[in-house]
Scaffold this motif. Structure first.
Motif, PDB file in Angstrom:
ATOM      1  N   TYR A  32       0.868  -1.178   0.000  1.00 49.35           N
ATOM      2  CA  TYR A  32       0.000   0.000   0.000  1.00 49.35           C
ATOM      3  C   TYR A  32       0.900   1.221   0.000  1.00 49.35           C
ATOM      4  CZ  TYR A  32      -3.444   3.433   1.557  1.00 49.35           C
ATOM      5  OH  TYR A  32      -4.258   4.531   1.665  1.00 49.35           O
ATOM      6  N   ARG A  51      -3.023   0.543  -4.132  1.00 53.77           N
ATOM      7  CA  ARG A  51      -2.740  -0.771  -3.574  1.00 53.77           C
ATOM      8  C   ARG A  51      -1.895  -1.562  -4.561  1.00 53.77           C
ATOM      9  NH1 ARG A  51      -8.424  -3.216  -1.851  1.00 53.77           N
ATOM     10  NH2 ARG A  51      -7.056  -4.903  -1.181  1.00 53.77           N
TER      11      ARG A  51
ATOM     12  N   GLN B 102      -5.299   0.810   5.200  1.00 53.56           N
ATOM     13  CA  GLN B 102      -5.366   1.874   4.221  1.00 53.56           C
ATOM     14  C   GLN B 102      -5.836   3.191   4.812  1.00 53.56           C
ATOM     15  OE1 GLN B 102      -7.529   0.703   0.710  1.00 53.56           O
ATOM     16  NE2 GLN B 102      -6.801  -1.397   0.891  1.00 53.56           N
TER      17      GLN B 102
END
Lengths: 113, 116
Positions: A32, A51, B102
């Motif tokens: 990431y 990603r 994330q």
């Protein structure tokens, strides 16, 4: 050890040109990646992320390209404007690893009107 | 809504004095990070807080550095017996859900520390 770094510390471009800022990473487990923009006197600001299951991702005037084969990341800025002048950092994370991203040194983008 | 705020924005101190830097994260953000940024350099991780878990202090450069966080709100970074090498911008960031790798960090404007 593992690291994230940048090829060019300073990039000067003319207004209207396209800019490409590069980033190399050495941790093959990184999956990431994030680009931040830091204007003078301010904290870093999220621009775009990608990603590892993607090769390309586009935002508004920005595109991030990921080449996992050579562990290379780039940020492309289209029609660069004076307001794009800033330091750009790449950062990486690894699934299951630390929540703390590893930041590269940064590239200073200077846009000449 | 309000972003991450830090105070003071600038701090000048004399070598050997203690300083306290404050960070107010975005309301509801459970994770808080402190970084140090020397002139022309990247971000150096210092410490990470997540909810009520023990903080990750692995980035603190010496025992002169310490940080606290009250619940999921304000954090203070303390530097004791400051040295000239401590001169840098100290950045704070917060994020909503650190269990999602994330998650995006939102940074404050930083505190510029100058040790004379």
């Amino acid at each position: 050890g593992e690291s994230v770094g940048l090829h060019l510390p300073t990039l000067s471009v003319q207004e209207g040109d396209n800019s490409i800022i590069n980033c190399a990473y050495s941790n093959s487990a990184s999956d990431y990646f994030i680009w931040y923009k830091q204007e003078s006197g301010k904290g870093p600001q999220f621009i775009i992320d990608i990603r590892s299951n993607m090769d390309k991702r586009q935002g508004q005037r920005v595109t991030v390209l990921l080449n996992k084969t050579v562990k290379h990341l780039s940020l492309q800025i289209a029609a660069t404007q004076p307001g794009d002048s800033a330091v750009y950092f790449c950062a990486e994370k690894t699934t299951g690893g630390s929540y703390i991203p590893t930041f590269g040194r940064g590239t200073s983008l200077i846009v000449h009107p | 809504g309000a972003g991450v705020s830090q105070s003071p924005s600038n701090k000048v101190t004399e070598k050997g004095k203690d300083v306290e830097l404050r960070c107010d994260p975005i309301s509801g953000h459970t994770a808080l990070y402190w970084y140090r940024q020397r002139l022309g350099q990247g971000l150096e991780f210092l410490i990470y807080f997540q909810g009520n878990s023990a903080p990750d202090k692995s980035g603190l450069p010496s025992d002169r550095f310490s940080a606290e966080r009250t619940g999921e709100s304000v954090s203070t970074l303390t530097i004791q017996r400051t040295q000239q090498e401590d001169s840098a911008v100290y950045l704070c960031a917060s994020s909503l859900r650190p269990d999602t790798y994330q998650e995006t960090q939102y940074f404050g404007p930083g505190t510029r520390l100058l040790v004379l």
